[in-house]
Design a protein around this motif. Structure first.
Motif, PDB file in Angstrom:
ATOM      1  N   TRP A 158      -6.887  -7.148  -5.879  1.00  0.00           N
ATOM      2  CA  TRP A 158      -6.877  -7.991  -7.068  1.00  0.00           C
ATOM      3  C   TRP A 158      -6.466  -9.435  -6.750  1.00  0.00           C
ATOM      4  CZ3 TRP A 158      -1.908  -9.638  -7.163  1.00  0.00           C
ATOM      5  CH2 TRP A 158      -0.960  -8.812  -6.544  1.00  0.00           C
ATOM      6  N   ALA A 159      -6.147  -9.716  -5.477  1.00  0.00           N
ATOM      7  CA  ALA A 159      -5.710 -11.054  -5.072  1.00  0.00           C
ATOM      8  C   ALA A 159      -6.836 -11.789  -4.357  1.00  0.00           C
ATOM      9  CB  ALA A 159      -4.491 -10.956  -4.166  1.00  0.00           C
ATOM     10  N   ILE A 169       3.079 -11.466  -7.779  1.00  0.00           N
ATOM     11  CA  ILE A 169       3.827 -10.724  -6.769  1.00  0.00           C
ATOM     12  C   ILE A 169       3.255  -9.323  -6.675  1.00  0.00           C
ATOM     13  CG2 ILE A 169       6.073  -9.754  -6.145  1.00  0.00           C
ATOM     14  CD1 ILE A 169       7.336 -12.147  -7.638  1.00  0.00           C
ATOM     15  N   GLY A 170       2.848  -8.955  -5.470  1.00  0.00           N
ATOM     16  CA  GLY A 170       2.382  -7.608  -5.205  1.00  0.00           C
ATOM     17  C   GLY A 170       3.411  -6.843  -4.408  1.00  0.00           C
ATOM     18  N   VAL A 171       3.284  -5.518  -4.387  1.00  0.00           N
ATOM     19  CA  VAL A 171       4.164  -4.694  -3.570  1.00  0.00           C
ATOM     20  C   VAL A 171       3.298  -3.734  -2.757  1.00  0.00           C
ATOM     21  CG1 VAL A 171       4.564  -3.116  -5.523  1.00  0.00           C
ATOM     22  CG2 VAL A 171       6.086  -3.066  -3.537  1.00  0.00           C
ATOM     23  N   ALA A 172       3.569  -3.705  -1.461  1.00  0.00           N
ATOM     24  CA  ALA A 172       2.867  -2.817  -0.542  1.00  0.00           C
ATOM     25  C   ALA A 172       3.886  -1.877   0.094  1.00  0.00           C
ATOM     26  CB  ALA A 172       2.135  -3.624   0.526  1.00  0.00           C
ATOM     27  N   VAL A 173       3.402  -0.799   0.703  1.00  0.00           N
ATOM     28  CA  VAL A 173       4.307   0.198   1.248  1.00  0.00           C
ATOM     29  C   VAL A 173       3.806   0.676   2.597  1.00  0.00           C
ATOM     30  CG1 VAL A 173       3.141   2.131   0.096  1.00  0.00           C
ATOM     31  CG2 VAL A 173       5.585   2.316   0.680  1.00  0.00           C
ATOM     32  N   SER A 174       4.753   1.102   3.436  1.00  0.00           N
ATOM     33  CA  SER A 174       4.431   1.618   4.759  1.00  0.00           C
ATOM     34  C   SER A 174       5.502   2.611   5.176  1.00  0.00           C
ATOM     35  CB  SER A 174       4.347   0.470   5.782  1.00  0.00           C
ATOM     36  OG  SER A 174       4.143   0.969   7.099  1.00  0.00           O
ATOM     37  N   ASP A 175       5.144   3.468   6.106  1.00  0.00           N
ATOM     38  CA  ASP A 175       6.123   4.373   6.696  1.00  0.00           C
ATOM     39  C   ASP A 175       6.816   3.756   7.901  1.00  0.00           C
ATOM     40  OD1 ASP A 175       5.660   6.474   4.880  1.00  0.00           O
ATOM     41  OD2 ASP A 175       3.920   7.158   6.031  1.00  0.00           O
ATOM     42  N   SER A 176       6.438   2.522   8.245  1.00  0.00           N
ATOM     43  CA  SER A 176       7.012   1.830   9.398  1.00  0.00           C
ATOM     44  C   SER A 176       7.310   0.392   9.037  1.00  0.00           C
ATOM     45  CB  SER A 176       6.028   1.867  10.575  1.00  0.00           C
ATOM     46  OG  SER A 176       6.404   0.956  11.590  1.00  0.00           O
ATOM     47  N   PRO A 177       8.382  -0.195   9.582  1.00  0.00           N
ATOM     48  CA  PRO A 177       8.655  -1.611   9.293  1.00  0.00           C
ATOM     49  C   PRO A 177       7.595  -2.549   9.853  1.00  0.00           C
ATOM     50  CG  PRO A 177      10.144  -0.788  10.978  1.00  0.00           C
ATOM     51  CD  PRO A 177       9.424   0.404  10.433  1.00  0.00           C
ATOM     52  N   VAL A 182       0.050  -1.029   2.770  1.00  0.00           N
ATOM     53  CA  VAL A 182      -1.050  -0.888   1.819  1.00  0.00           C
ATOM     54  C   VAL A 182      -0.526  -1.112   0.416  1.00  0.00           C
ATOM     55  CG1 VAL A 182      -2.352   0.695   3.292  1.00  0.00           C
ATOM     56  CG2 VAL A 182      -0.717   1.615   1.639  1.00  0.00           C
ATOM     57  N   ASP A 183      -1.392  -1.616  -0.449  1.00  0.00           N
ATOM     58  CA  ASP A 183      -1.040  -1.881  -1.840  1.00  0.00           C
ATOM     59  C   ASP A 183      -0.493  -0.602  -2.475  1.00  0.00           C
ATOM     60  OD1 ASP A 183      -0.872  -2.685  -4.481  1.00  0.00           O
ATOM     61  OD2 ASP A 183      -2.944  -3.402  -4.607  1.00  0.00           O
ATOM     62  N   ALA A 184       0.710  -0.687  -3.043  1.00  0.00           N
ATOM     63  CA  ALA A 184       1.361   0.490  -3.604  1.00  0.00           C
ATOM     64  C   ALA A 184       0.983   0.751  -5.051  1.00  0.00           C
ATOM     65  CB  ALA A 184       2.876   0.343  -3.499  1.00  0.00           C
ATOM     66  N   ARG A 185       0.339  -0.220  -5.714  1.00  0.00           N
ATOM     67  CA  ARG A 185       0.075  -0.104  -7.143  1.00  0.00           C
ATOM     68  C   ARG A 185      -1.402  -0.215  -7.515  1.00  0.00           C
ATOM     69  NH1 ARG A 185       3.617  -1.582 -11.219  1.00  0.00           N
ATOM     70  NH2 ARG A 185       1.920  -2.829 -12.113  1.00  0.00           N
ATOM     71  N   GLY A 186      -2.121  -1.056  -6.795  1.00  0.00           N
ATOM     72  CA  GLY A 186      -3.480  -1.382  -7.193  1.00  0.00           C
ATOM     73  C   GLY A 186      -3.535  -2.476  -8.231  1.00  0.00           C
ATOM     74  N   SER A 187      -2.388  -3.073  -8.543  1.00  0.00           N
ATOM     75  CA  SER A 187      -2.290  -4.173  -9.499  1.00  0.00           C
ATOM     76  C   SER A 187      -1.020  -4.948  -9.188  1.00  0.00           C
ATOM     77  CB  SER A 187      -2.252  -3.656 -10.941  1.00  0.00           C
ATOM     78  OG  SER A 187      -1.106  -2.843 -11.149  1.00  0.00           O
ATOM     79  N   ALA A 188      -0.907  -6.139  -9.783  1.00  0.00           N
ATOM     80  CA  ALA A 188       0.269  -6.973  -9.536  1.00  0.00           C
ATOM     81  C   ALA A 188       1.517  -6.358 -10.159  1.00  0.00           C
ATOM     82  CB  ALA A 188       0.042  -8.370 -10.099  1.00  0.00           C
ATOM     83  N   LEU A 189       2.629  -6.480  -9.469  1.00  0.00           N
ATOM     84  CA  LEU A 189       3.918  -6.093 -10.036  1.00  0.00           C
ATOM     85  C   LEU A 189       4.368  -7.133 -11.058  1.00  0.00           C
ATOM     86  CD1 LEU A 189       6.502  -4.334 -10.042  1.00  0.00           C
ATOM     87  CD2 LEU A 189       7.304  -5.692  -8.096  1.00  0.00           C
ATOM     88  N   VAL A 190       4.153  -8.413 -10.726  1.00  0.00           N
ATOM     89  CA  VAL A 190       4.460  -9.529 -11.624  1.00  0.00           C
ATOM     90  C   VAL A 190       3.294 -10.495 -11.587  1.00  0.00           C
ATOM     91  CG1 VAL A 190       5.981 -11.479 -12.105  1.00  0.00           C
ATOM     92  CG2 VAL A 190       6.949  -9.341 -11.230  1.00  0.00           C
ATOM     93  N   ILE A 246       8.207   0.354  -7.305  1.00  0.00           N
ATOM     94  CA  ILE A 246       6.921  -0.316  -7.527  1.00  0.00           C
ATOM     95  C   ILE A 246       6.650  -0.602  -9.004  1.00  0.00           C
ATOM     96  CG2 ILE A 246       5.954   0.679  -5.425  1.00  0.00           C
ATOM     97  CD1 ILE A 246       4.300   2.577  -7.203  1.00  0.00           C
ATOM     98  N   GLU A 247       7.685  -0.423  -9.849  1.00  0.00           N
ATOM     99  CA  GLU A 247       7.560  -0.748 -11.265  1.00  0.00           C
ATOM    100  C   GLU A 247       8.834  -1.433 -11.737  1.00  0.00           C
ATOM    101  OE1 GLU A 247       5.527   2.471 -13.818  1.00  0.00           O
ATOM    102  OE2 GLU A 247       6.480   3.595 -12.179  1.00  0.00           O
ATOM    103  N   LEU A 248       8.686  -2.321 -12.700  1.00  0.00           N
ATOM    104  CA  LEU A 248       9.860  -2.922 -13.324  1.00  0.00           C
ATOM    105  C   LEU A 248      10.507  -1.917 -14.270  1.00  0.00           C
ATOM    106  CD1 LEU A 248       8.593  -6.527 -14.188  1.00  0.00           C
ATOM    107  CD2 LEU A 248       9.641  -5.689 -12.067  1.00  0.00           C
ATOM    108  N   ASP A 249      11.833  -1.957 -14.340  1.00  0.00           N
ATOM    109  CA  ASP A 249      12.580  -1.038 -15.175  1.00  0.00           C
ATOM    110  C   ASP A 249      13.354  -1.856 -16.209  1.00  0.00           C
ATOM    111  OD1 ASP A 249      13.768   1.179 -16.234  1.00  0.00           O
ATOM    112  OD2 ASP A 249      15.169   1.501 -14.569  1.00  0.00           O
ATOM    113  N   GLY A 250      12.642  -2.399 -17.172  1.00  0.00           N
ATOM    114  CA  GLY A 250      13.272  -3.236 -18.177  1.00  0.00           C
ATOM    115  C   GLY A 250      12.648  -4.609 -18.226  1.00  0.00           C
TER     116      GLY A 250
END
Length: 337
Positions: free
Chosen positions: A101-102, A135-143, A148-156, A202-206
């Motif tokens: 989406w970016a 702002i996007g958030v991606a995730v990995s099992d290694s530093p 890879v994109d954790a949401r498929g959409s922007a976090l913010v 990967i989601e806002l809480d509030g």
């Protein structure tokens, strides 16, 4: 970042793209090569350190501007070290368009670990469906990725925050996990925003909240020492200068109230931007930043061609951060307190 970089015949610590660079000497008592800038084969910016076990990982943007271009940051890179002297380059870990989406712009990012997974919060330009910085958030099992994109959409995205003075107020995320396990995201240019994250990271809480910080410009970084929370950020007083400095505030809680403590770092060399990253590693505190003093090939340093550097960070007996001087020697010089 007008650091006190000196011209001359300093031996620079170089990082290659294929592996570690050998220390100057295997004798720990021997003088090491000058530390700053950390990487001299390419331009890097917006340093974000992360400690995992006995290794420090440093996430940076890859500045690719040429000529009079302002910013052209095409990918994020990561380096690692176990001794602050020898760095291993792990190559690109992600590019902006890995978020489908970016559209562009690998601006400032930060990574954090939770439950053995690594979450990478990154600034990009959203596509035309929700224009502006996001702002996007991606995730990995290694530093070191792959991320890879954790949401498929922007976090913010720009439409989620109050109308600011421009479309790039949603930049420069810093993420922090408190002692009680709660996770927090802070970000913003001109406006300072913060929000709690859900346990899934990967989601806002509030709601998205705001706080007023004197001379706040951008680049927040949150860390904790003892019972005190420290919020450092790039500050600017345009009535004095267009250059950013580093200021900080402290609070008894991650949500404030924040007490302004003053400036700790002057401007960067040859760049009005400066971006802090602070971390404790093997019993020492370090302050990462960038400046515009490195020439790579036929491209001199500047606003769109910056170079990451590091200095020791010290605290006074009252908990205040002591002023930081930018140096060529960096952490190759003996530690003084």
């Amino acid at each position: 970042m007008k650091s006190l970089l000196l011209s001359g015949c300093c031996i620079l610590l170089m990082a290659c793209s294929t592996g570690p660079v050998a220390p100057v000497s295997s004798d720990d008592a021997a003088p090491r090569a000058a530390t700053n800038p950390l990487f001299t084969d390419r331009h890097t910016a917006d340093p974000a350190p992360l400690v995992v076990g006995d290794t420090l990982y440093l996430y940076v943007g890859h500045d690719m501007a040429r000529g009079d271009e302002m910013f052209n940051i095409t990918e994020w890179l990561v380096y690692s070290t176990t001794d602050m002297a020898t760095w291993t380059a792990h190559g690109p870990i992600m590019k902006p368009t890995d978020f489908k989406w970016a559209s562009r712009d690998a601006w400032a990012a930060e990574a954090i670990e939770k439950d053995g997974r690594f979450y990478f919060y990154a600034t990009v330009e959203h596509d035309a469906t929700r224009p502006g910085k996001a702002i996007g958030v991606a995730v990995s099992d290694s530093p070191t990725g792959p991320f890879v994109d954790a949401r498929g959409s922007a976090l913010v995205s720009n439409d989620m925050t109050p109308q600011g003075p421009h479309t790039w107020d949603d930049i420069d995320p810093t993420v922090f996990i408190d002692d009680d396990g709660s996770a927090w995201l802070m970000w913003g240019n001109a406006n300072f925003y913060y929000a709690r994250l859900k346990p899934n990271m990967i989601e806002l809480d509030g709601p998205i909240l705001q706080a007023a910080l004197p001379k706040y410009e951008e680049g927040p970084w949150l860390h904790k020492r003892g019972d005190l929370y420290y919020l450092t950020y790039a500050s600017r007083d345009r009535s004095v200068s267009e250059d950013e400095l580093i200021s900080y505030a402290t609070a008894p809680s991650v949500t404030g109230p924040w007490t302004y403590r003053g400036e700790i770092s002057g401007p960067a060399q040859n760049s009005f931007t400066i971006h802090p990253g602070i971390v404790e590693f093997k019993g020492e505190w370090y302050f990462f930043y960038h400046h515009g003093g490195l020439t790579v090939g036929d491209q001199p340093g500047g606003l769109g061609r910056r170079a990451v550097a590091v200095e020791y960070l010290s605290y006074g007996e009252d908990g205040r951060i002591l002023p930081i001087t930018h140096t060529v020697e960096g952490v190759s010089r003996p530690r003084t307190r």
